[in-house]
Write an enzyme that holds these catalytic residues in place. Structure first.
Site, PDB file in Angstrom:
ATOM      1  N   GLY A  30       0.810  -1.220   0.000  1.00  0.00           N
ATOM      2  CA  GLY A  30       0.000   0.000   0.000  1.00  0.00           C
ATOM      3  C   GLY A  30       0.838   1.261   0.000  1.00  0.00           C
ATOM      4  N   GLY A  34      -1.192   7.722   1.340  1.00  0.00           N
ATOM      5  CA  GLY A  34      -1.226   7.826   2.796  1.00  0.00           C
ATOM      6  C   GLY A  34       0.076   7.535   3.502  1.00  0.00           C
ATOM      7  N   ILE A  35      -0.031   6.780   4.600  1.00  0.00           N
ATOM      8  CA  ILE A  35       1.122   6.466   5.437  1.00  0.00           C
ATOM      9  C   ILE A  35       2.174   5.678   4.650  1.00  0.00           C
ATOM     10  CG2 ILE A  35       1.869   5.179   7.494  1.00  0.00           C
ATOM     11  CD1 ILE A  35      -0.980   5.698   8.627  1.00  0.00           C
ATOM     12  N   GLY A  36       1.721   4.740   3.829  1.00  0.00           N
ATOM     13  CA  GLY A  36       2.663   3.926   3.051  1.00  0.00           C
ATOM     14  C   GLY A  36       3.510   4.759   2.113  1.00  0.00           C
ATOM     15  N   SER A 159      -3.462  -0.734  15.149  1.00  0.00           N
ATOM     16  CA  SER A 159      -4.190   0.496  15.478  1.00  0.00           C
ATOM     17  C   SER A 159      -4.660   0.434  16.923  1.00  0.00           C
ATOM     18  CB  SER A 159      -5.405   0.638  14.557  1.00  0.00           C
ATOM     19  OG  SER A 159      -6.279   1.651  15.015  1.00  0.00           O
ATOM     20  N   TYR A 184     -13.272  -4.568  12.040  1.00  0.00           N
ATOM     21  CA  TYR A 184     -12.014  -3.842  11.881  1.00  0.00           C
ATOM     22  C   TYR A 184     -11.151  -4.029  13.133  1.00  0.00           C
ATOM     23  CZ  TYR A 184      -8.708   0.017  11.208  1.00  0.00           C
ATOM     24  OH  TYR A 184      -7.563   0.771  11.068  1.00  0.00           O
TER      25      TYR A 184
END
Length: 301
Positions: A30, A34-36, A159, A184
């Site tokens: 990913g 975003g974060i990736g 998370s 999730y």
């Protein structure tokens, strides 16, 4: 672990280190957004060879060009990977094992959040299938190369939402009862339990593993939130992290030299953090490991 974040935890700056990764190869799932993407940008700037493992190749190409331009590092490649399809995961891993001499860091970053009920190509509940099983299989298929490349590291993005879920061994695909938030949470709890088991099984191999909570980050993951959660999001948004800030703990776990001596921990804001009691349940971690192997049809002792 409290669900109430202090202002200090919410506001995360950039972690500062001059550590280099020249001659090292890093896989980031990913990595196109975003974060990736921000993790890839930072590690590329440190001289690493970056393998962007992405489902959307068009977006990946745009991100690749941007990262090359920003970092001056041209050693960035894209490989197709769809974590919702074990065939794609196996094809990706086969190519990596054939083409790459070493993998020094595997960053299991990609994920989906609170989506409507659906199943992967193999019939797994989508969030558990992508967030946990997809990365479990990917790690299994690359583990021999990681061992040969030691010292090497595996980073798994979890998370604080791991506190929302429990591991429902008798209904792991949420077929009897689906709630997007709990599903999730189950997948993020599975990420931490996987990290703990992985660290134990890799003891004395030179391969270490870390679970990461990036913070509450402004990414596209929130696109499936219901109205109530979106209203709450607007309230807390001023206290959330940018993707650059959200990437810092992943970067810390990838490059901090002192972490060579640590494995199996849960990190937030570039330091060890507390996870829930359920996330420290080693008996459940072993049951989850066995169930994951059974679901994927693999033997991993």
């Amino acid at each position: 672990m409290s669900n109430i974040y202090t202002l200090r935890e919410m506001f995360g700056g950039q972690w500062s280190s001059s550590a280099r990764l020249d001659g090292k190869t890093v896989i980031i799932t990913g990595a196109n957004t975003g974060i990736g993407k921000e993790t890839a940008r930072d590690l590329a700037g440190r001289g690493a060879r970056i393998i962007m493992a992405c489902r959307d190749l068009d977006k990946a190409e745009g991100a690749q060009k941007e990262i090359m331009d920003d970092s001056g590092n041209q050693n960035i490649v894209i490989r197709k990977l769809d974590l919702s399809d074990t065939k794609s995961i196996r094809e990706f891993a086969e190519a990596i094992n054939k083409e790459e001499r070493a993998i020094h860091v595997l960053i299991n970053n990609a994920g989906i959040m609170m989506c409507p009920y659906s199943k992967t190509a193999d019939g797994f509940e989508m969030q558990f299938g992508v967030n946990h099983l997809g990365h479990f299989l990917l790690t299994f298929l690359l583990i021999d190369l990681l061992k040969r490349s030691a010292p090497s590291r595996i980073i798994i993005l979890s998370s604080m939402a791991h506190g929302w879920g429990t591991i429902a061994l008798d209904d792991i695909n949420s077929e009897r009862n689906y709630h997007s938030r709990r599903a999730y949470g189950q997948s993020k709890l599975a990420n931490i339990l996987f990290t703990r088991s992985l660290a134990k099984k890799l003891k004395d191999t030179g391969v270490t593993a870390y679970a990461v909570h990036p913070g509450i980050v402004r990414t596209k993951l929130k696109r499936h939130m219901n109205l109530g959660l979106l209203i709450m999001w607007k309230i807390v948004r001023p206290f959330t992290k940018t993707p650059v800030q959200g990437a810092q703990t992943t970067i810390f776990c990838a490059v901090e030299p002192e972490l060579d001596k640590e494995s199996g921990g849960y990190y937030s804001n570039c330091r060890p953090s507390r996870c829930t009691r359920a996330a420290r349940d080693d008996e459940m971690a072993e049951k989850l490991w066995e169930l994951s192997c059974k679901m994927l049809g693999i033997v991993w002792n």
